[in-house]
Design a protein around this motif. Sequence first.
Motif, PDB file in Angstrom:
ATOM      1  N   ASP A   1      -1.308   5.513 -12.161  1.00  0.00           N
ATOM      2  CA  ASP A   1      -2.326   4.636 -11.611  1.00  0.00           C
ATOM      3  C   ASP A   1      -1.618   3.456 -10.947  1.00  0.00           C
ATOM      4  O   ASP A   1      -0.451   3.151 -11.265  1.00  0.00           O
ATOM      5  CB  ASP A   1      -3.258   4.128 -12.707  1.00  0.00           C
TER       6      ASP A   1
ATOM      7  N   HIS B   1       0.729   3.950  -2.985  1.00  0.00           N
ATOM      8  CA  HIS B   1       0.463   5.369  -2.720  1.00  0.00           C
ATOM      9  C   HIS B   1       1.608   6.240  -3.238  1.00  0.00           C
ATOM     10  O   HIS B   1       1.371   7.350  -3.752  1.00  0.00           O
ATOM     11  CB  HIS B   1       0.268   5.595  -1.225  1.00  0.00           C
TER      12      HIS B   1
ATOM     13  N   MET C   1       1.254   6.561  -6.956  1.00  0.00           N
ATOM     14  CA  MET C   1       0.081   7.393  -7.235  1.00  0.00           C
ATOM     15  C   MET C   1       0.401   8.862  -7.002  1.00  0.00           C
ATOM     16  O   MET C   1      -0.024   9.732  -7.783  1.00  0.00           O
ATOM     17  CB  MET C   1      -1.092   6.940  -6.367  1.00  0.00           C
ATOM     18  N   ASP C   2       1.155   9.145  -5.965  1.00  0.00           N
ATOM     19  CA  ASP C   2       1.553  10.526  -5.691  1.00  0.00           C
ATOM     20  C   ASP C   2       2.470  11.073  -6.777  1.00  0.00           C
ATOM     21  O   ASP C   2       2.561  12.296  -6.960  1.00  0.00           O
ATOM     22  CB  ASP C   2       2.248  10.616  -4.332  1.00  0.00           C
TER      23      ASP C   2
ATOM     24  N   LYS D   1     -14.339  -0.449  -5.501  1.00  0.00           N
ATOM     25  CA  LYS D   1     -13.033  -0.727  -6.107  1.00  0.00           C
ATOM     26  C   LYS D   1     -13.186  -1.765  -7.220  1.00  0.00           C
ATOM     27  O   LYS D   1     -14.112  -2.592  -7.209  1.00  0.00           O
ATOM     28  CB  LYS D   1     -12.030  -1.221  -5.065  1.00  0.00           C
TER      29      LYS D   1
ATOM     30  N   SER E   1      -7.317   2.065   1.887  1.00  0.00           N
ATOM     31  CA  SER E   1      -6.294   2.723   1.079  1.00  0.00           C
ATOM     32  C   SER E   1      -6.916   3.503  -0.065  1.00  0.00           C
ATOM     33  O   SER E   1      -8.125   3.435  -0.312  1.00  0.00           O
ATOM     34  CB  SER E   1      -5.327   1.684   0.509  1.00  0.00           C
ATOM     35  N   ARG E   2      -6.060   4.222  -0.799  1.00  0.00           N
ATOM     36  CA  ARG E   2      -6.494   4.957  -1.986  1.00  0.00           C
ATOM     37  C   ARG E   2      -6.397   4.139  -3.265  1.00  0.00           C
ATOM     38  O   ARG E   2      -6.729   4.629  -4.348  1.00  0.00           O
ATOM     39  CB  ARG E   2      -5.648   6.227  -2.141  1.00  0.00           C
ATOM     40  N   VAL E   3      -5.938   2.911  -3.153  1.00  0.00           N
ATOM     41  CA  VAL E   3      -5.740   2.059  -4.332  1.00  0.00           C
ATOM     42  C   VAL E   3      -7.100   1.625  -4.873  1.00  0.00           C
ATOM     43  O   VAL E   3      -7.937   1.103  -4.134  1.00  0.00           O
ATOM     44  CB  VAL E   3      -4.890   0.825  -3.974  1.00  0.00           C
ATOM     45  N   GLY E   4      -7.301   1.820  -6.185  1.00  0.00           N
ATOM     46  CA  GLY E   4      -8.618   1.582  -6.759  1.00  0.00           C
ATOM     47  C   GLY E   4      -8.837   0.207  -7.344  1.00  0.00           C
ATOM     48  O   GLY E   4      -9.984  -0.174  -7.607  1.00  0.00           O
TER      49      GLY E   4
ATOM     50  N   THR F   1      -2.289  -0.664  -9.070  1.00  0.00           N
ATOM     51  CA  THR F   1      -3.066  -1.783  -8.549  1.00  0.00           C
ATOM     52  C   THR F   1      -2.205  -2.486  -7.500  1.00  0.00           C
ATOM     53  O   THR F   1      -0.982  -2.309  -7.454  1.00  0.00           O
ATOM     54  CB  THR F   1      -3.434  -2.808  -9.636  1.00  0.00           C
TER      55      THR F   1
ATOM     56  N   ILE G   1       0.839  -1.203   0.000  1.00  0.00           N
ATOM     57  CA  ILE G   1       0.000   0.000   0.000  1.00  0.00           C
ATOM     58  C   ILE G   1       0.873   1.252   0.000  1.00  0.00           C
ATOM     59  O   ILE G   1       0.599   2.217  -0.718  1.00  0.00           O
ATOM     60  CB  ILE G   1      -0.957  -0.028   1.203  1.00  0.00           C
ATOM     61  N   GLU G   2       1.934   1.221   0.774  1.00  0.00           N
ATOM     62  CA  GLU G   2       2.844   2.367   0.816  1.00  0.00           C
ATOM     63  C   GLU G   2       3.451   2.623  -0.559  1.00  0.00           C
ATOM     64  O   GLU G   2       3.511   3.776  -1.024  1.00  0.00           O
ATOM     65  CB  GLU G   2       3.952   2.109   1.844  1.00  0.00           C
TER      66      GLU G   2
END
Length: 315
Positions: A134, A126, A129-130, A193, A160-163, A136, A122-123
């Motif tokens: 995109d 993110h 993404m920052d 998601k 999380s922000r992961v879509g 996954t 996840i880190e």
Amino acid sequence: MFIKDIKVLDCTIRDGGLMNKWQFSKELVKAVYDADVAAGIDVMEIGYISSEDQFPRGEYGPWKFCAEDDLREIVGDNNTDMKLSVMADIGRIKYDDIRPKSESVVDLFRVACYDYQIDKAIELAHHVMDKGYDATINLMAVSKVNDRALDQVLADVAASRVGTFYLVDSFGSLYSEDMHSLVEKYQKALPGKTIGFHGHNNTQLAFANTIECLIKGVRMVDATMLGLGRGAGNCPLELLLSFLKNPKYHSLPVIKCIQDYIKPLQKDLSWGYFIPYMITGAQNDHPRSAMAWMAGENRDDYVAYYESVVTNKEV
């Protein structure tokens, strides 16, 4: 079967590279890219981004690293509707190796992890993404994950922000019943998601399981040309495109690329249905021992392999 909002990802080069250490010629990679564009494929995964501190350039081909210069030699500025993807393994990439999206033709990072690495995954997701990409998360070897651990993974991803989150049958050991229960579990835990699916073909079910996932609402699925991939390989792209009744996809460019570039690889690379790969799938095991057996002098002695793997396990 017409599904309007499906996305098909071709990971021929990335997953197929596990069979030859990504030593594909640029001519072949360009042929796959051109065929994918002509076929209407949504995403092409062109390889990994990995740290050269861990993987020597002389031993591994360029698609293990996906340096920007190598990518642009194939795709230019990628002025097409098809997105480009790379995969990143936890612990095998440095954050400094990831340039901002404004400096790269890559669109999507797929972060591969095991259940105990979900916080790091996840880190990393993110982080990319920052930087404008995109992302996954692909949870590998879900067939080995117990219910409690999987519930925790899903809770973390939900927060999380992961879509997009992938169901990955790493060992080719899952059946249709598993697809149904796992997809329902993912959907319940991850409302809003996208769920993806990546299957291996050890028990000849990668295509069938992909169909089952689509029926249950999965909307991003992986495939490879002629099933080229680690060990038994993956869901064949040409089969998937022939099954999908969606006019945006075209099979002929893929079939031609297979004829001209992928099929000839079988002279040296033994992917696909072989008994040792079937055995590891049936045993829910990683195929590394089967791949080693297939590279040895006794590769056709299936009984000896079975006894070395199954009998020893039963003792």
